[in-house]
Design a protein around this motif. Sequence first.
Motif, short mmCIF file in Angstrom:
data_model
loop_
_atom_site.label_atom_id
_atom_site.label_comp_id
_atom_site.label_asym_id
_atom_site.label_seq_id
_atom_site.Cartn_x
_atom_site.Cartn_y
_atom_site.Cartn_z
N PHE A 1 5.44 8.22 -11.61
CA PHE A 1 5.23 8.15 -10.19
C PHE A 1 5.60 9.70 -9.66
CE2 PHE A 1 6.47 4.23 -9.41
CZ PHE A 1 5.06 3.74 -8.98
N GLY A 2 4.95 10.41 -9.04
CA GLY A 2 5.12 12.09 -8.64
C GLY A 2 4.82 12.97 -10.05
N ASN B 1 8.13 4.44 2.97
CA ASN B 1 9.11 3.99 3.46
C ASN B 1 9.03 4.92 4.87
OD1 ASN B 1 10.93 3.79 0.90
ND2 ASN B 1 11.49 6.22 0.31
N ASN C 1 4.09 6.37 -0.78
CA ASN C 1 5.29 6.75 -0.32
C ASN C 1 5.39 6.01 1.49
OD1 ASN C 1 7.97 6.56 0.13
ND2 ASN C 1 7.67 8.63 0.51
N LYS D 1 11.29 5.71 -11.22
CA LYS D 1 10.22 6.45 -11.39
C LYS D 1 8.85 6.96 -11.88
CE LYS D 1 14.27 10.10 -11.61
NZ LYS D 1 15.05 10.70 -12.49
N ALA E 1 11.56 2.27 -3.89
CA ALA E 1 11.87 3.97 -3.43
C ALA E 1 12.25 4.83 -5.01
CB ALA E 1 12.13 3.86 -2.41
N GLN E 2 13.31 4.59 -5.58
CA GLN E 2 14.00 5.40 -6.37
C GLN E 2 13.19 4.82 -7.53
OE1 GLN E 2 15.77 2.51 -5.01
NE2 GLN E 2 16.14 3.77 -3.09
N LYS F 1 7.30 2.45 -2.90
CA LYS F 1 6.76 2.80 -3.52
C LYS F 1 4.60 1.47 -4.14
CE LYS F 1 8.83 7.00 -5.52
NZ LYS F 1 9.16 7.63 -5.80
N TYR F 2 3.92 2.88 -3.78
CA TYR F 2 2.33 1.35 -3.52
C TYR F 2 2.03 1.99 -4.77
CZ TYR F 2 -1.50 -1.27 -3.45
OH TYR F 2 -2.42 -2.06 -2.65
N CYS F 3 1.75 1.34 -6.24
CA CYS F 3 1.33 1.78 -6.85
C CYS F 3 0.05 1.65 -7.30
CB CYS F 3 1.61 1.33 -8.07
SG CYS F 3 0.75 2.25 -9.43
N TYR G 1 0.57 7.16 -5.82
CA TYR G 1 1.21 6.36 -5.38
C TYR G 1 1.18 6.55 -3.53
CZ TYR G 1 4.95 9.34 -5.18
OH TYR G 1 6.05 10.22 -5.06
#
Length: 183
Positions: free
Chosen positions: A25-26, A61, A59, A16, A13-14, A2-4, A57
């Motif tokens: 995030f999210g 992945n 994603n 939060k 990726a995990q 994840k790129y803030c 952010y």
Amino acid sequence: MKYCLNCHRLWPAQAKICGSCRCSFGGRLCSNKHLNPAGSVCCVTCGSRKLLQSARYVNLNIPVMLASWIIGLLLLKLLISNLGAVLGIVIGGLEGIGSFLFGQSLGAFFGGLFQIAVVCAIMWLGFRRILGQNSLPVKAFENVLKSCARQIPHLLRWSVKVFMRAVSGAPKQSGPSSDARRD
């Protein structure tokens, strides 16, 4: 990954919560780790008013996975193309040796042997079916084949000894019986 977009850093990726700017995030996280929509004033699960700010952010992945697959496929292509060239040289050398030893290419030689083996196997399956699996001629022939198969390692060892003597120029001894007596 994840790129803030707030602090411009990468996180697993995990994750939060962004480890740098401490935004979630999210959506917005409450103190009990319940995820809420980005515009929430209170937690929809527990009612807590202590919510973290949400971070925008990206994603990464899927792009990272696609790039790694593309790089892996390119490396595999490079390996296979060079491996093909090396195998071509090796097989060409073996073909030359086979044509010297057998008078024909190794492919044709082993292809002929394979054809003979297939025809013999089909014929044997037919005889076996006609005569029956437990008939005396079938069992006797299978026992002969088994005993011959057990002798193959000894025959190969003897062939190598004879070949090495012929190459080294040592005096020859008489056949496999003299070697069998020594073993």
